[in-house]
Design a protein around this motif. Structure first.
Motif, PDB file in Angstrom:
ATOM      1  N   PRO A 320      23.117  39.035  59.603  1.00  0.00           N
ATOM      2  CA  PRO A 320      22.073  39.138  58.571  1.00  0.00           C
ATOM      3  C   PRO A 320      22.108  40.469  57.815  1.00  0.00           C
ATOM      4  N   GLN A 321      22.514  41.548  58.491  1.00  0.00           N
ATOM      5  CA  GLN A 321      22.613  42.838  57.794  1.00  0.00           C
ATOM      6  C   GLN A 321      23.698  42.785  56.718  1.00  0.00           C
ATOM      7  N   LEU A 322      24.843  42.185  57.051  1.00  0.00           N
ATOM      8  CA  LEU A 322      25.919  42.071  56.070  1.00  0.00           C
ATOM      9  C   LEU A 322      25.495  41.188  54.897  1.00  0.00           C
ATOM     10  N   ILE A 323      24.759  40.122  55.197  1.00  0.00           N
ATOM     11  CA  ILE A 323      24.286  39.237  54.127  1.00  0.00           C
ATOM     12  C   ILE A 323      23.337  39.987  53.201  1.00  0.00           C
ATOM     13  N   GLU A 324      22.486  40.824  53.756  1.00  0.00           N
ATOM     14  CA  GLU A 324      21.564  41.592  52.918  1.00  0.00           C
ATOM     15  C   GLU A 324      22.318  42.595  52.049  1.00  0.00           C
ATOM     16  N   LEU A 325      23.344  43.242  52.629  1.00  0.00           N
ATOM     17  CA  LEU A 325      24.170  44.144  51.823  1.00  0.00           C
ATOM     18  C   LEU A 325      24.858  43.373  50.700  1.00  0.00           C
ATOM     19  N   TYR A 326      25.310  42.167  50.994  1.00  0.00           N
ATOM     20  CA  TYR A 326      25.936  41.313  49.971  1.00  0.00           C
ATOM     21  C   TYR A 326      24.931  40.985  48.872  1.00  0.00           C
ATOM     22  N   ARG A 327      23.712  40.624  49.249  1.00  0.00           N
ATOM     23  CA  ARG A 327      22.683  40.283  48.261  1.00  0.00           C
ATOM     24  C   ARG A 327      22.364  41.468  47.364  1.00  0.00           C
ATOM     25  N   GLN A 328      22.481  42.677  47.910  1.00  0.00           N
ATOM     26  CA  GLN A 328      22.201  43.888  47.139  1.00  0.00           C
ATOM     27  C   GLN A 328      23.400  44.346  46.306  1.00  0.00           C
ATOM     28  N   GLY A 329      24.525  43.628  46.413  1.00  0.00           N
ATOM     29  CA  GLY A 329      25.715  44.005  45.675  1.00  0.00           C
ATOM     30  C   GLY A 329      26.510  45.131  46.291  1.00  0.00           C
ATOM     31  N   LYS A 330      26.206  45.475  47.545  1.00  0.00           N
ATOM     32  CA  LYS A 330      26.865  46.598  48.202  1.00  0.00           C
ATOM     33  C   LYS A 330      28.006  46.175  49.120  1.00  0.00           C
ATOM     34  N   PHE A 331      28.181  44.864  49.307  1.00  0.00           N
ATOM     35  CA  PHE A 331      29.232  44.372  50.200  1.00  0.00           C
ATOM     36  C   PHE A 331      29.777  43.071  49.637  1.00  0.00           C
ATOM     37  N   PRO A 332      30.553  43.126  48.548  1.00  0.00           N
ATOM     38  CA  PRO A 332      31.013  41.920  47.853  1.00  0.00           C
ATOM     39  C   PRO A 332      32.208  41.251  48.536  1.00  0.00           C
ATOM     40  N   PHE A 333      31.990  40.792  49.762  1.00  0.00           N
ATOM     41  CA  PHE A 333      33.087  40.197  50.532  1.00  0.00           C
ATOM     42  C   PHE A 333      33.583  38.893  49.911  1.00  0.00           C
ATOM     43  N   ASP A 334      32.779  38.295  49.028  1.00  0.00           N
ATOM     44  CA  ASP A 334      33.205  37.054  48.380  1.00  0.00           C
ATOM     45  C   ASP A 334      34.450  37.262  47.519  1.00  0.00           C
ATOM     46  N   ARG A 335      34.748  38.505  47.165  1.00  0.00           N
ATOM     47  CA  ARG A 335      35.940  38.800  46.371  1.00  0.00           C
ATOM     48  C   ARG A 335      37.227  38.659  47.184  1.00  0.00           C
ATOM     49  N   LEU A 336      37.096  38.510  48.495  1.00  0.00           N
ATOM     50  CA  LEU A 336      38.267  38.314  49.356  1.00  0.00           C
ATOM     51  C   LEU A 336      38.651  36.842  49.466  1.00  0.00           C
ATOM     52  N   ILE A 337      37.789  35.939  49.009  1.00  0.00           N
ATOM     53  CA  ILE A 337      37.832  34.531  49.414  1.00  0.00           C
ATOM     54  C   ILE A 337      38.481  33.633  48.364  1.00  0.00           C
ATOM     55  N   ARG A 338      39.252  32.654  48.856  1.00  0.00           N
ATOM     56  CA  ARG A 338      39.683  31.511  48.062  1.00  0.00           C
ATOM     57  C   ARG A 338      39.370  30.266  48.883  1.00  0.00           C
ATOM     58  N   THR A 339      38.821  29.237  48.259  1.00  0.00           N
ATOM     59  CA  THR A 339      38.435  28.032  48.990  1.00  0.00           C
ATOM     60  C   THR A 339      39.453  26.916  48.773  1.00  0.00           C
ATOM     61  N   TYR A 340      39.577  26.074  49.803  1.00  0.00           N
ATOM     62  CA  TYR A 340      40.461  24.908  49.810  1.00  0.00           C
ATOM     63  C   TYR A 340      39.673  23.752  50.407  1.00  0.00           C
ATOM     64  N   SER A 341      40.053  22.537  50.082  1.00  0.00           N
ATOM     65  CA  SER A 341      39.475  21.403  50.786  1.00  0.00           C
ATOM     66  C   SER A 341      40.131  21.298  52.161  1.00  0.00           C
ATOM     67  N   LEU A 342      39.455  20.630  53.090  1.00  0.00           N
ATOM     68  CA  LEU A 342      39.978  20.544  54.452  1.00  0.00           C
ATOM     69  C   LEU A 342      41.345  19.862  54.477  1.00  0.00           C
ATOM     70  N   ASP A 343      41.576  18.914  53.571  1.00  0.00           N
ATOM     71  CA  ASP A 343      42.876  18.261  53.572  1.00  0.00           C
ATOM     72  C   ASP A 343      43.988  19.156  52.997  1.00  0.00           C
ATOM     73  N   GLN A 344      43.619  20.339  52.525  1.00  0.00           N
ATOM     74  CA  GLN A 344      44.595  21.336  52.076  1.00  0.00           C
ATOM     75  C   GLN A 344      44.797  22.437  53.115  1.00  0.00           C
ATOM     76  N   ILE A 345      44.410  22.189  54.352  1.00  0.00           N
ATOM     77  CA  ILE A 345      44.421  23.252  55.348  1.00  0.00           C
ATOM     78  C   ILE A 345      45.812  23.838  55.564  1.00  0.00           C
TER      79      ILE A 345
END
Length: 364
Positions: A320-345
């Protein structure tokens, strides 16, 4: 109940989407509908049998989802809650009772045996057992069974599909900085290995107010990304001696370093680059029996090496602390992410192994 899961049948084999049977939740279990699950190096280590999980098995241990049903003894969550799943611990040993669950002595049997604590499997296929319960979840699937000790209720105001990596890889890197090293504002830190764990450490170091953040990696693209995410300096060991360059940048050596590669020669560099009295955090997980050579005089000068598991975090508090930092714009971990469908695993795994993506998330 019938679910779809990515099953591994042979050592280093592909993930195959197949129909399997998932047990109904027992009185102490939680049925979670999976929304997303991060692909972690540990999943691939288990696939390759460096972690001896019997096959066939379903991996995945960075799951996020919605609670569907709970057993009669469950009080922590209820149907409809959004949750992130993390690692499983016993809750009764001295480490757990002291708030240090990542050092639970039952960590390995609870997380990588592929069975419940009582030895039974949660999954089966055509009447034959399939190993599940990987890190108390096995989330490369449409549904998973978890327990109160490894689910964390999270806010419904953040995108649930990206939160799974907070349960392992992201909390490991970020926790290595914020929980383990605790660098004061204005200090210097070097992160060796700019994968998803190392990049999470870079983000955390910026959030902590470190003045000098040095990322070290042999992949130029990752160094470019590290600079975009907050690293003040980047180093490629193929171009320059990292220890000499770190001493030049900092003047006397770094206050802190994090080793995220599990390579003995890199751990040596992570220690040698420290100032007198500096601390090196060891995050990289090497195979059993791997040894490292260090100069004893270097340690005599007050340098410290600290082993770190899961970012020394208590997930119920830290996620929850990391999520709050993310909400405040201080921990933009979403910039690390790329999403795939499960059939693209299998594509997600290949992209992760070849460094095309920092943190892949598969979505059923």
């Amino acid at each position: 109940m019938k679910i779809t899961a990515a099953v591994v049948h042979e050592k280093s084999g592909p993930f195959r989407l197949e129909s399997v049977e998932l047990d109904e939740p027992r009185e102490d279990e939680i049925l979670v509908r999976i929304v997303g699950c991060g692909v972690c190096h540990t999943d691939l280590v288990a696939r390759d049998q460096h972690l001896p999980v019997p096959l066939p098995a379903v991996f995945g241990h960075e799951g996020s989802g919605v609670v569907e049903r709970v057993g009669s003894r469950v009080t922590k969550v209820q149907p409809g809650d959004h949750v992130v799943m993390s690692y499983l611990t016993c809750g009764t040993c001295p480490s757990c009772l002291k708030g240090m669950p990542s050092h639970c002595p039952s960590f390995l049997p609870l997380n990588v045996a592929g069975v419940r604590p009582d030895g039974t499997t949660t999954l089966s296929q055509n009447g034959a057992p399939v190993r599940g319960s990987f890190f108390g979840q096995s989330s490369f699937a449409t549904y998973a069974l978890a327990r109160e000790r490894n689910v964390v209720k999270v806010s419904k105001e953040v995108p649930l599909e990206i939160l799974g990596p907070l349960g392992c890889g992201v909390q490991t890197g970020a926790g290595g900085v914020l929980n383990s090293l605790k660098p004061p504002v204005g200090s210097s830190i070097v992160v060796f290995g700019a994968g998803s764990v190392g990049m999470s450490a870079v983000l955390a170091a910026q959030a902590a107010g470190c003045a000098v953040i040095i990322a070290v990696d042999i992949q130029p693209e990752r160094l470019r990304q590290a600079a975009q995410l907050g690293a003040t300096h980047t180093l490629n060991p193929k171009d320059r001696n990292p220890v000499e360059e770190i001493r030049r940048i900092t003047g006397i050596g770094a206050d802190y370093s994090l080793e995220c590669t599990a390579l003995p020669q890199v751990l040596r560099q992570a220690v040698d680059c420290l100032r007198v009295g500096g601390t090196c955090g060891l995050i990289g997980v090497a195979a059993p029996g791997v040894e490292v050579a260090l100069e004893m005089a270097t340690l005599l000068d007050g340098r410290t090496i600290k082993g770190i598991v899961e970012g020394d975090s208590n997930p119920d508090i830290f996620i929850p602390q990391l999520i709050e930092l993310y909400r405040q714009g201080k921990f933009p971990f979403d910039r690390l992410i790329r999403t795939y469908s499960l059939d693209q695993i299998n594509q997600a795994v290949e992209d992760s192994e070849k460094g095309r993506v920092l943190k892949a998330i598969v979505r059923p």
